[in-house]
Design a protein around this motif. Structure first.
Motif, PDB file in Angstrom:
ATOM      1  N   LYS A 125      61.584  -4.782 -15.050  1.00 40.70           N
ATOM      2  CA  LYS A 125      63.025  -5.020 -14.902  1.00 40.70           C
ATOM      3  C   LYS A 125      63.828  -4.239 -15.930  1.00 40.70           C
ATOM      4  O   LYS A 125      65.035  -4.068 -15.788  1.00 40.70           O
ATOM      5  N   GLU A 126      63.151  -3.753 -16.984  1.00 42.50           N
ATOM      6  CA  GLU A 126      63.838  -2.912 -17.967  1.00 42.50           C
ATOM      7  C   GLU A 126      64.272  -1.582 -17.352  1.00 42.50           C
ATOM      8  O   GLU A 126      65.096  -0.876 -17.936  1.00 42.50           O
ATOM      9  N   CYS A 127      63.711  -1.248 -16.192  1.00 37.02           N
ATOM     10  CA  CYS A 127      64.025   0.021 -15.521  1.00 37.02           C
ATOM     11  C   CYS A 127      64.990  -0.190 -14.346  1.00 37.02           C
ATOM     12  O   CYS A 127      65.136   0.701 -13.498  1.00 37.02           O
ATOM     13  N   VAL A 128      65.606  -1.358 -14.283  1.00 28.30           N
ATOM     14  CA  VAL A 128      66.568  -1.658 -13.220  1.00 28.30           C
ATOM     15  C   VAL A 128      67.966  -1.745 -13.827  1.00 28.30           C
ATOM     16  O   VAL A 128      68.155  -2.384 -14.866  1.00 28.30           O
ATOM     17  N   PHE A 129      68.928  -1.105 -13.171  1.00 26.26           N
ATOM     18  CA  PHE A 129      70.308  -1.098 -13.659  1.00 26.26           C
ATOM     19  C   PHE A 129      71.261  -1.514 -12.543  1.00 26.26           C
ATOM     20  O   PHE A 129      70.989  -1.311 -11.359  1.00 26.26           O
ATOM     21  N   ILE A 130      72.363  -2.098 -12.955  1.00 24.73           N
ATOM     22  CA  ILE A 130      73.390  -2.542 -12.015  1.00 24.73           C
ATOM     23  C   ILE A 130      74.523  -1.521 -12.019  1.00 24.73           C
ATOM     24  O   ILE A 130      75.148  -1.281 -13.056  1.00 24.73           O
TER      25      ILE A 130
END
Length: 207
Positions: A125-130
């Protein structure tokens, strides 16, 4: 006579239950459903076809483009630079994305210290951005894991740490741009064409 009385009693109970439900709904009609919508858009979408886009992210402060140079991240890329070409994949029904360098196959990530790093595995999830589209038409990228921390760069193209970023800072403002001479790349839909109707095979009765 007894059955008719029982039927009337059941109807009365159903009516009272319906009235109670209407009252409960009326009492909650002022609930802010935006929270529910936001939660739904952040849910993982494992059903739909992933949308894949290819573009560059132009930094408002450095005047250059984000580069994924393996484990190192910068915003010093010229227009058309091979390390500045990013493959962006939608991760949810809403606006969550994963960003990967086309040349290096490393993902743009933010660790627990707020540092921007490249990782070969983008499942964390550290590689997911909004993605947030701002009023000035720029885009900001907020970490999905560390709320309030944004992707940002200094005027020299060096990454800023997440805790030092804010949505209204120019350091976190980006503009999407296609590489020189290229248009948007998307995975095409694959349609199944049926040419013949298959005959239904009926089981034969044993003799």
């Amino acid at each position: 006579m007894y059955s008719l009385l029982s039927a009337c009693t059941c109807l009365c109970l159903h009516f009272l239950l319906l009235c109670f439900q209407v009252q409960m709904f009326a009492a909650e009609e002022n609930v802010d459903f935006r929270i529910h919508v936001e939660n739904q858009t952040r849910a993982r979408d494992d059903v739909s076809r992933k949308q894949l886009r290819l573009y560059q992210l132009y930094s408002r402060t450095s005047g250059k483009h984000i580069q994924v140079l393996g484990r190192r991240i910068s915003a010093k890329g010229e227009d058309g630079d091979k390390y500045a070409q990013l493959l962006v994949e939608t991760d949810t029904f809403g606006s969550q994305v994963r960003i990967k360098g086309k040349e290096t196959d490393f993902y743009l990530c933010m660790n627990r210290k707020g540092k921007l790093v490249g990782k070969p595995d983008g499942t964390s999830k550290e590689c997911v951005f909004i993605e947030k589209v701002l009023e000035n038409n720029y885009t900001a990228l907020m970490s999905a894991k560390y709320s309030g921390w944004y992707v940002g760069f200094t005027k020299k193209g060096r990454p800023r740490k997440g805790p030092k970023t804010r949505e209204n800072q120019q350091d976190v403002h980006f503009m999407k741009r296609y590489p020189k001479g290229q248009m948007e790349i998307q995975k095409p839909f694959k349609y199944t064409t049926v040419t013949k109707r298959t005959k239904r095979i009926r089981p034969t009765n044993p003799s």
